[in-house]
Design an enzyme around this catalytic site. Structure first.
Site, PDB file in Angstrom:
ATOM      1  N   ASP A   4       2.640   6.286  27.588  1.00 18.70           N
ATOM      2  CA  ASP A   4       3.595   6.029  28.662  1.00 18.70           C
ATOM      3  C   ASP A   4       3.174   6.907  29.808  1.00 18.70           C
ATOM      4  O   ASP A   4       2.539   7.943  29.606  1.00 18.70           O
ATOM      5  CB  ASP A   4       5.027   6.399  28.244  1.00 18.70           C
ATOM      6  CG  ASP A   4       5.270   7.891  28.363  1.00 18.70           C
ATOM      7  OD1 ASP A   4       4.858   8.623  27.449  1.00 18.70           O
ATOM      8  OD2 ASP A   4       5.832   8.325  29.388  1.00 18.70           O
ATOM      9  N   ASP A  46      12.807   9.259  25.300  1.00 17.58           N
ATOM     10  CA  ASP A  46      12.325  10.635  25.240  1.00 17.58           C
ATOM     11  C   ASP A  46      13.544  11.520  24.998  1.00 17.58           C
ATOM     12  O   ASP A  46      14.649  11.197  25.415  1.00 17.58           O
ATOM     13  CB  ASP A  46      11.622  10.992  26.557  1.00 17.58           C
ATOM     14  CG  ASP A  46      10.874  12.312  26.447  1.00 17.58           C
ATOM     15  OD1 ASP A  46      10.758  12.822  25.323  1.00 17.58           O
ATOM     16  OD2 ASP A  46      10.409  12.825  27.482  1.00 17.58           O
TER      17      ASP A  46
END
Length: 375
Positions: A270, A91
């Site tokens: 996720d 991320d």
RNA sequence: GUGGUUGUAGCUCAGUUGGUUAGAGCGCCAGAUUGUGGCUCUGGAGGUCGCCGGUUCGAACCCGGUCUUCCACC
């Protein structure tokens, strides 16, 4: 490269294979979150062999602050540093800058923020977060975005989305003009924003699609809005995102969220829920959701989850897991995390099977009833 | 034996000059948790204030007795 392998006849659900330099990822897939170069409490060996995860996450914000880029560079990238030869996704840190850092300033250029570790000041930009993620070396890297808080009015949501779009353009430019640091290709995924406004979500999906990147992400959902709003936004966005590319719904979610989203054409997920909530005693099983701290499990010596094909699920009893969690024992957090991740990976594996068999919709309805009930 | 000291929720303790329905932390029992700070938040149950008697309109609090904890001395 992404290849569609089966399409459901009744819904937008599909199965596919996302090919990376560190292996093929069958979709739909759930990706365990490993923020600081570790899925907390679980050995890489167990993630691969027992839980059967083809890809895990890392986080730019955390890794950049600690151990820092010099060590990651000297280590030869995150794969080598943590001994993980399957795929990685990082991320960009956009979300963490907002959720973790008390002192932050958002400007056109980027975001200045204070480290949650030592208070030191740093600047994240669309460009340097690409550079950082080049060095970390994840197979999939994310564009730097602003996760729009909810609730939020149309004007604020539009302003926030436009900033994300400007940053996206700069991230794509930097991505195109730089080469991978470690010799294998990386994918950059843009992130769709727009809060719960259909017009903004459409506009944002167009912006993401126009980058021509290998996959697309949907962010800014599951931040407090009703689940129905989230599903509606997924439908709106997925009408526009190219159907021949993987779609990643960020930060989601419950088992029910996963199946409803798969039905609407999502390929990747996720979420911290199976691990963070697991450490806190929330156990996902094929029979339903358990709060293992509840007194009723104290004398239940049955397996944690007899249907889950993982070592801990079949080996240890609910009573033992309860004892470990109640005592604050490390092993309790480990077993809970392994059970929950094994369950999540088993759930998406079943979804892939059912889609391929053309029985997704029927299976989904009964599966939701079964696995999302509270025991 | 004498003098002092202690006793309030499962545990550790607050409790104002005597004043409505005796509190806290922890624990316990439940609930929440969605791109991870090994977090965090919410609710609930639980007490004959050691016991007996007295003073007072009113006692966890004042007085007497008794049991109890710990300390010192004989």
């Amino acid at each position: 490269m992404f290849t569609i392998t089966a399409k459901d006849k009744d819904t937008r659900a599909r199965t596919g294979t996302l090919t990376t330099a560190h292996g093929d990822i069958p979709t739909p897939i759930f990706m365990p979150v490993g923020t600081a170069g570790t899925v907390k409490g679980i050995l890489q060996r167990d993630l691969a062999d027992d839980i059967n995860a083809p890809i895990i996450l890392g986080n730019t914000y955390h890794l950049y602050l600690r151990p820092g880029m010099e060590i990651l560079k000297a280590a030869g990238g995150l794969h080598k540093f943590i001994n993980w030869d399957r795929a990685l996704l990082t991320d960009s840190g956009g979300y963490q800058v907002f959720s973790l850092s008390a002192i932050r300033k958002v400007k056109q250029e980027g975001v200045t923020f204070s480290s949650h570790i030592d208070g030191s000041k740093h600047l994240f930009t669309p460009e340097n977060t690409v550079d950082i993620q080049r060095i970390i070396g994840a197979d999939i890297i994310m564009a730097f975005d602003e996760c729009t808080p909810w609730p939020c009015d149309h004007k604020q949501a539009a302003r926030s989305m436009n900033l994300t779009h400007q940053w996206l353009e700069r991230a794509v430019t930097r991505f195109r003009e730089t080469d991978p640091v470690w010799g294998y290709p990386q994918y950059l995924f843009p992130i769709v924003q727009g809060s719960t406004f259909e017009d903004l979500r459409r506009e944002s999906a167009e912006a993401a699609a126009s980058t021509g990147m290998e996959g697309m992400a949907i962010g800014g959902l599951s931040v407090g809005e009703p689940a129905e709003d989230m599903y509606r936004m997924i439908e709106v966005v997925n009408e526009i995102l190219p159907s021949d590319k993987p779609r990643y719904l960020m930060g989601v979610g419950t088992p029910e969220n996963l199946l409803e989203s798969i039905e609407r054409g999502i390929d990747m997920f996720d979420c911290v829920m199976p691990t963070r909530n697991g450490r806190n005693g929330m156990i996902f099983t094929n029979e339903g959701i358990i709060n293992i701290r509840n007194n009723k499990w104290a004398n239940d010596f049955s397996a944690i989850d007899g249907e889950c094909p993982s070592y801990v699920s079949r080996t240890f009893s609910k009573a033992y897991l309860r004892h470990l969690i109640m005592s604050g024992e490390m092993l309790g957090a480990q077993i809970a995390s392994m059970q929950n991740l094994a369950f999540y990976l088993y759930l998406v594996a079943q979804a892939r099977e059912k889609i391929a068999e053309g029985e997704f919709l029927k299976w989904k309805t009964s599966a939701i009833k079964r696995v999302s009930g509270r025991l």
